[in-house]
Design an enzyme around this catalytic site. Structure first.
Site, PDB file in Angstrom:
ATOM      1  N   CYS A 132     -23.058  73.532  45.981  1.00 52.26           N
ATOM      2  CA  CYS A 132     -24.284  73.374  45.195  1.00 52.26           C
ATOM      3  C   CYS A 132     -25.246  72.407  45.882  1.00 52.26           C
ATOM      4  CB  CYS A 132     -23.913  72.956  43.784  1.00 52.26           C
ATOM      5  SG  CYS A 132     -25.110  73.489  42.585  1.00 52.26           S
TER       6      CYS A 132
ATOM      7  N   HIS B  97     -19.530  76.019  41.839  1.00 49.51           N
ATOM      8  CA  HIS B  97     -18.660  74.838  41.793  1.00 49.51           C
ATOM      9  C   HIS B  97     -17.182  75.208  41.726  1.00 49.51           C
ATOM     10  CE1 HIS B  97     -21.601  71.543  41.159  1.00 49.51           C
ATOM     11  NE2 HIS B  97     -22.360  72.518  40.697  1.00 49.51           N
TER      12      HIS B  97
ATOM     13  N   GLU C 270     -14.705  73.471  42.382  1.00 51.84           N
ATOM     14  CA  GLU C 270     -13.861  72.338  41.960  1.00 51.84           C
ATOM     15  C   GLU C 270     -13.719  72.283  40.440  1.00 51.84           C
ATOM     16  OE1 GLU C 270     -16.923  72.246  42.857  1.00 51.84           O
ATOM     17  OE2 GLU C 270     -18.041  70.776  41.672  1.00 51.84           O
TER      18      GLU C 270
HETATM   19  N1  GLN Z   1     -30.126  71.527  40.938  1.00 54.34           N
HETATM   20  C1  GLN Z   1     -29.444  70.588  41.773  1.00 54.34           C
HETATM   21  C2  GLN Z   1     -30.287  70.183  42.969  1.00 54.34           C
HETATM   22  O1  GLN Z   1     -31.319  70.709  43.172  1.00 54.34           O
HETATM   23  C3  GLN Z   1     -28.120  71.122  42.223  1.00 54.34           C
HETATM   24  C4  GLN Z   1     -27.248  71.335  41.044  1.00 54.34           C
HETATM   25  C5  GLN Z   1     -25.801  71.142  41.322  1.00 54.34           C
HETATM   26  O2  GLN Z   1     -25.376  70.610  42.344  1.00 54.34           O
HETATM   27  N2  GLN Z   1     -25.022  71.531  40.350  1.00 54.34           N
HETATM   28  O3  GLN Z   1     -29.930  69.324  43.700  1.00 54.34           O
END
Ligand code: GLN
Length: 231
Positions: free
Chosen positions: A88, A207, A209
């Site tokens: 992410c 994610h 994890e």
């Molecule tokens: N929206 C977040 C960002 O732009 C990322 C979201 C996440 O890591 N769950 O950094």
């Protein structure tokens, strides 16, 4: 003994630690998790690295003080053969490290690319990355972090083979720009690429994890072991 650095940038770090412990158990490997809070923690003893999710903007700002992010990027440049998993926001940092650094993932990515309606959702992801299978291994509650973080209950069905769909948890997830990917897609949500592999760098927009399916963490550990053996 494998040493895996866990960037303590912000976000889902403890869950990654638990997933790593679980994956090490599944593979029967000895594991040392190094919580990287300062630049001095990021050294050549690390066999692999995890950049967790969170808020990438906050990560960039918060890490300036200890130059943590810069040292993580320097480490990645110094050790291109050592595996890195970015989830992410971690994938955002790898694809756009900033400061005129060469991206670690040859892919464009948009933050919060799913928009407001579907900011967070769960859906099954098809995985084409080859990951090693492992024995069933439960992390004992006593091994959990002080917050007793646990994988999401609805995701508690562990799948262990690449044939099975992966329980994708997308939280205000970024989105790869399909036309601007020049590395290998390894995870798909329908037609949409949600995971890419660039050399030894794996970037996922979801994610892993937060589930009990530890195949991506097993991938990281097995690659790290392979590289360590070859060095
Ligand atoms: N929206 C977040 C960002 O732009 C990322 C979201 C996440 O890591 N769950 O950094």
């Amino acid at each position: 003994m494998l040493s895996v650095g866990l960037a303590m940038l912000q976000g889902a770090r403890h869950e990654h630690a638990e997933a790593l412990r679980g994956a090490a158990g599944e593979l029967g490997l000895d594991l040392n998790i190094v919580e990287c809070r300062r630049a001095s923690h990021v050294n050549s003893d690390l066999d692999a690295l995890i950049l967790p999710g969170g808020e990438s903007t906050t990560m960039r700002v918060a890490s300036q003080h200890e130059s943590l992010l810069e040292s993580l990027f320097d480490w990645m440049n110094a050790h291109p053969e050592r595996p890195v998993l970015g989830t992410c926001a971690g994938a955002i940092l790898m694809a756009s490290p900033g400061d005129e650094r060469t991206p670690f993932l040859q892919a464009s990515i948009n933050r919060n690319g799913w928009g407001r309606q579907r900011q967070s959702f769960e859906s099954t992801v098809d995985v084409t990355l080859e990951t090693p299978s492992g024995d069933v291994f439960d992390v004992a509650p006593a091994d959990r972090d002080i917050f007793a973080h646990q994988p999401l209950e609805m995701q508690s069905q562990a799948a262990s083979s690449t044939d099975e769909g992966f329980p994708g948890v997308f939280i205000r997830a970024p989105r790869f720009v399909a036309e601007e990917i020049s590395c290998t897609p390894v995870a798909m949500l329908g037609d949409e690429i949600v995971g890419v592999l660039d050399g030894m760098r794996l970037g996922l927009t979801f994610h892993p994890e937060l589930t009990l399916d530890r195949r991506f963490h097993r991938w990281l550990l097995s690659q790290a072991q392979y590289t360590k053996g070859a060095e």
